[in-house]
Scaffold this motif. Structure first.
Motif, PDB file in Angstrom:
ATOM      1  N   PHE A 350       0.852  -1.180   0.000  1.00 56.21           N
ATOM      2  CA  PHE A 350       0.000   0.000   0.000  1.00 56.21           C
ATOM      3  C   PHE A 350       0.896   1.242   0.000  1.00 56.21           C
ATOM      4  CE2 PHE A 350      -3.851  -2.082   2.376  1.00 56.21           C
ATOM      5  CZ  PHE A 350      -4.163  -2.773   1.212  1.00 56.21           C
ATOM      6  N   ILE A 351       0.624   2.138  -0.942  1.00 55.71           N
ATOM      7  CA  ILE A 351       1.446   3.348  -1.054  1.00 55.71           C
ATOM      8  C   ILE A 351       0.567   4.558  -0.762  1.00 55.71           C
ATOM      9  CG2 ILE A 351       3.037   4.641  -2.544  1.00 55.71           C
ATOM     10  CD1 ILE A 351       3.833   1.758  -2.455  1.00 55.71           C
ATOM     11  N   SER A 352       0.972   5.355   0.205  1.00 55.19           N
ATOM     12  CA  SER A 352       0.229   6.573   0.517  1.00 55.19           C
ATOM     13  C   SER A 352       1.099   7.775   0.171  1.00 55.19           C
ATOM     14  CB  SER A 352      -0.140   6.618   1.995  1.00 55.19           C
ATOM     15  OG  SER A 352      -0.731   5.404   2.363  1.00 55.19           O
ATOM     16  N   ALA A 353       0.467   8.956   0.209  1.00 63.23           N
ATOM     17  CA  ALA A 353       1.192  10.165  -0.203  1.00 63.23           C
ATOM     18  C   ALA A 353       2.528  10.295   0.524  1.00 63.23           C
ATOM     19  CB  ALA A 353       0.311  11.393   0.083  1.00 63.23           C
ATOM     20  N   ASP A 354       2.538  10.003   1.824  1.00 60.57           N
ATOM     21  CA  ASP A 354       3.779  10.232   2.573  1.00 60.57           C
ATOM     22  C   ASP A 354       4.765   9.069   2.493  1.00 60.57           C
ATOM     23  OD1 ASP A 354       2.175   8.549   4.002  1.00 60.57           O
ATOM     24  OD2 ASP A 354       2.823   9.287   5.957  1.00 60.57           O
ATOM     25  N   THR A 355       4.386   7.970   1.860  1.00 63.62           N
ATOM     26  CA  THR A 355       5.349   6.855   1.780  1.00 63.62           C
ATOM     27  C   THR A 355       5.803   6.591   0.348  1.00 63.62           C
ATOM     28  OG1 THR A 355       3.551   5.224   1.607  1.00 63.62           O
ATOM     29  CG2 THR A 355       4.409   5.679   3.812  1.00 63.62           C
ATOM     30  N   ASP A 356       5.280   7.384  -0.578  1.00 64.53           N
ATOM     31  CA  ASP A 356       5.608   7.193  -1.978  1.00 64.53           C
ATOM     32  C   ASP A 356       7.131   7.270  -2.216  1.00 64.53           C
ATOM     33  OD1 ASP A 356       4.398   7.166  -4.826  1.00 64.53           O
ATOM     34  OD2 ASP A 356       5.889   8.777  -4.871  1.00 64.53           O
TER      35      ASP A 356
END
Ligand code: AMP
Length: 420
Positions: A350-356
């Motif tokens: 799962f990729i979120s804005a802060d982990t991209d």
């Protein structure tokens, strides 16, 4: 080449056939004849390579041929870093040894549980002891066993024995072993301490290098997917994916112990059989949850990285990185829980804005690029963070040096840093 060409006895060949193994894995091909000859082995191999059978089968053969005396002296000592691995090797020994005409006694010893039952069980001795180093020394201090008759020593996952701080215990144990013995050392990696140990310990070893089943870029058996989702919607997406895909079983990695319980609880509320797994559960709860997961009573195991190494669950179809791993190496270990022994598997991050940005670093380390997917109804609304400000302040000609890059990396790592 078939198993029958390796020099194994009939009962062991039948046990292998019971398991439906068709051919030996590369490490088995090389290690089994070498161990049967009695020589030392230096093997670079990971979990998933078939390394357990590579040392268990020939050890069983050698021990079942030896003399029988009472009380049984410990003749094979297998040192491992974790209780899970100890239990798993114990199961393998039972599985491969059940057709032998002589029943060898195997005792598993590890810490975190009461020592008394282990002391009782060691009365009358044991042919094979599978142990974590700390508890083994406790038992020796209690006179519950001696190592003076050990014929074969196995160090399994030697790099993790060092990572987990067992160097002093190892030194103490080695000093208690007879000088003449067979040494088998298995390690996924050879950092300087393990390399030095291998050099000091092994005499004219047969060196075996098995190309890692990973890195992931080359592992066709694992389908890797990256799905973009806003952080607060990850559990809902997880539920949606479980229901859509009718996944029978999956291992979900989260960053903290707290999250394991939290996510498992939410899934249970949605009617999904989920439990948590982390390093601070009692040993009883860890064993029970793992057993329930292995036999299918638990559908989703929500775990910290404690479950990312060493645990072998046959045909685990799906692994999900609910929280991203901290490093590219952790990524490899996590996704290696699926696609085991020739099966295919799916690993989803799962990729979120802060982990991209962090995921891009992991991809870069593996020379990998995964197309980002979005699932209808779960399209993210948060935008990825802009790249870090230009450390040169826009000065032409001054590119970030190594230190600048390390600082930027550390900043990203801090953002995603979490405790197990
Ligand atoms: P290990 O690397 O020892 O943890 O083994 C990984 C998995 O491979 C275990 O589930 C074993 O049962 C399985 N396995 C071991 N040897 C073979 C083989 N020759 N053929 C198929 N599966 C195997």
């Amino acid at each position: 080449m078939p198993f029958s060409s390796l020099g194994l006895s009939e009962p062991l060949l039948r046990a292998v056939a019971d398991k439906d193994y068709e051919t030996p894995t590369p490490i088995q091909l090389q290690a089994i004849p070498a161990v049967l000859r009695g020589g030392d082995v230096w093997a670079s191999a990971e979990t998933g390579s078939g390394k357990t059978a590579a040392f268990v089968l020939p050890i069983l053969q050698r021990l079942s041929a030896g003399p029988r005396v009472a009380p049984r002296p410990v003749r094979a000592l297998i040192l491992v870093p974790t209780r899970e691995l100890a239990a798993q090797i114990g199961e393998s020994i039972r599985g491969y040894g059940h057709r032998l005409p002589v029943q060898l006694k195997t005792q598993i010893v590890f810490g975190g549980v009461s020592i008394n039952p282990q002391m009782m069980a060691l009365r009358g001795g044991a042919d094979i002891v599978v142990a974590t180093p700390g508890r083994l020394l406790d038992l020796i201090d209690h006179n519950a066993l001696r190592l003076s008759a050990v014929e074969t020593l196995v160090l399994d996952e030697a790099d993790r024995l060092f990572n987990l701080g067992f160097a002093d215990e190892l030194a103490r144990i080695l000093a208690l072993l007879p000088a003449r013995r067979q040494n088998l050392l298995f390690s996924a990696t050879f950092p300087p301490a393990v390399f030095a140990l291998a050099n000091a310990l092994l005499r004219e070893p047969v060196r075996i290098e098995v190309a890692p089943t990973l890195p992931p870029a080359g592992k066709a058996a694992i389908l890797q997917r990256a799905i973009e989702v806003d952080k607060p919607r990850r559990t809902q997406l997880l539920r949606h994916l479980i229901e859509e895909n009718k996944w029978s079983q999956m291992l979900v990695f989260v960053a903290t112990k707290y999250h394991t319980s939290h996510v498992a609880e939410k899934l249970r509320k949605a009617g999904i059989r989920a439990e948590s797994f982390h390093g601070e559960l009692s040993q009883g709860a860890r064993t029970a949850n793992l057993a329930a997961f292995k036999d299918g009573r638990i559908q989703v195991l929500v775990a910290t990285d404690v479950a990312s190494r060493g645990i072998d669950i046959a045909q685990l179809p799906v692994v999900v990185n609910y929280d991203l791993p901290r490093s590219a190496t952790d990524y490899t270990h996590r996704i290696g829980r699926t696609g085991r022994a020739g099966e295919t598997g799916t690993a989803i991050s799962f990729i979120s804005a802060d982990t991209d940005a962090h995921f891009r670093l992991i991809e870069k380390r593996h020379g990998l690029h995964l197309d980002r997917e979005q699932i209808v109804g779960f399209e993210p609304e948060e935008l990825p963070l802009p790249p870090p400000a230009d450390p040169t302040g826009g000065l032409k000609g001054k590119r970030p040096n190594k230190k600048d890059k390390l600082r930027a990396l550390a900043a990203v790592a801090r953002q995603t840093a979490t405790r197990l």
